[in-house]
Write an enzyme that holds these catalytic residues in place. Structure first.
Site, PDB file in Angstrom:
ATOM      1  N   ARG A 179     124.752 -28.327  30.494  1.00  0.00           N
ATOM      2  CA  ARG A 179     123.736 -27.707  28.904  1.00  0.00           C
ATOM      3  C   ARG A 179     122.884 -28.680  28.421  1.00  0.00           C
ATOM      4  O   ARG A 179     122.545 -28.875  27.580  1.00  0.00           O
ATOM      5  CB  ARG A 179     124.963 -27.260  28.019  1.00  0.00           C
ATOM      6  N   SER A 228     126.989 -20.491  20.241  1.00  0.00           N
ATOM      7  CA  SER A 228     127.866 -21.452  21.041  1.00  0.00           C
ATOM      8  C   SER A 228     128.022 -22.167  19.806  1.00  0.00           C
ATOM      9  O   SER A 228     126.788 -23.063  20.198  1.00  0.00           O
ATOM     10  CB  SER A 228     128.076 -21.332  22.387  1.00  0.00           C
ATOM     11  N   GLU A 298     126.766 -28.158  20.189  1.00  0.00           N
ATOM     12  CA  GLU A 298     125.471 -26.896  21.216  1.00  0.00           C
ATOM     13  C   GLU A 298     124.826 -27.137  20.116  1.00  0.00           C
ATOM     14  O   GLU A 298     123.328 -27.197  21.035  1.00  0.00           O
ATOM     15  CB  GLU A 298     126.480 -26.231  22.177  1.00  0.00           C
TER      16      GLU A 298
END
Length: 305
Positions: A179, A228, A298
């Site tokens: 990520r 998320s 995130e």
């Protein structure tokens, strides 16, 4: 809150600029959380050359924040000082090329890329159906879902730096990790070239439908959310840590940890950005106290409180 209007001086420093400069533009409608303050200036370039002109002439002291579809974004209540850059329709083109390749503008929806690939019989890009954002964000975050990641299919990306200079980056140049892309934060992505493999359109479309159904069954897709919230630590799912710490359904004001999927924070209707961020920090504190793991955000958080 409102900021001083600097659009006139920016326009004066950039003769020939064709894109739109909007002062104190509301950002809440552009965020899936539907909360937060305004942008001091919201700039939507007319095309890549217009963006290059803008970046080359933007004073160094003016902050620049790039946003996409707002699906993984929390805008703080005080708004975002400086310029917020958002790529519009001029950057949303998707085309199929030979060799099972798909070229897409950074403003193109990930689902549009997945669909174009499927209809052309290009397998390997169906996972993009599970990422509710735009290509630029997927590049910046090495977006992934349902067994695939951008690093698995990217051939190259094109970006502009803060001086308006163009850069072509190979997949290796992107320095992808979980990520995250290791390229400079100042780079503004404008295009990506993906490569899949030959496949059967019907089978690929069926896989995309499965992804759609799985998201609807397990995630609060029809609520005001930012996707998320926390990155998965090595070897464990973030939602499992949140659940084990007793945070499912936890509320601060009108912000709540989703009861359907507890790695999602949701705005129940009138939450402020401060409530959402404070809820996330409380979840992080409880998870660390319970498991010893400090979760990393995130969601991208921008602006001032």
């Amino acid at each position: 809150m409102s900021f001083p209007d600097i659009t006139a001086e920016l326009a004066a420093a950039m003769p020939g600029l064709r894109g739109a400069l909007l002062a104190n533009a509301p950002l809440a409608p552009l965020s899936w959380f539907r909360t937060g303050g305004p942008a001091q200036v919201l700039f939507t370039p007319a095309d890549e050359d217009d963006l290059a002109l803008f970046l080359a002439n933007l004073p160094e002291g003016v902050p620049l924040t790039v946003i996409g579809f707002g699906s993984n974004l929390l805008v703080r209540d005080g708004g975002v000082p400086g310029v917020v850059l958002r790529l519009g329709k001029a950057f949303a083109e998707v085309s199929v090329e030979g060799g099972s390749r798909v070229r897409a503008g950074a403003g193109a929806p990930d689902v549009k890329v997945a669909r174009a690939a499927a209809e052309a019989g290009i397998d390997g890009l169906a996972f993009l159906r599970g990422i509710p954002g735009a290509v630029g964000g997927a590049l910046r975050m090495n977006g992934g879902a349902y067994g695939g990641e951008v690093k698995d299919v990217l051939v190259e990306a094109r970006a502009l730096d803060r001086k308006g200079r163009r850069h072509v980056l190979s997949c290796a140049d992107m320095q992808f990790s979980y990520r995250h892309a290791g390229v400079p934060e100042e780079f503004v992505f404008v295009e990506a070239l993906f490569e899949g493999r030959p496949g059967d359109p019907a089978e690929i479309l069926a896989r995309m439908n499965e992804i759609t159904e799985a998201r609807a069954a397990t995630q609060p897709v029809n609520t005001r959310t930012g996707g998320s919230t926390f990155k998965n630590p090595d070897g464990v799912k973030a939602w499992q840590l949140v659940d084990a710490a007793g945070c499912r359904g936890l509320r601060i004001g009108q912000a709540q940890v989703s009861e359907m999927h507890c790695n999602f924070l949701v705005n129940l209707g009138g939450a402020t950005a401060t409530e959402i961020e404070n809820l996330g920090e409380e979840v992080r504190r409880r998870v660390q106290a319970h498991s010893g793991v400090m979760l990393a955000w995130e969601i991208k958080r921008v602006g001032v409180a």
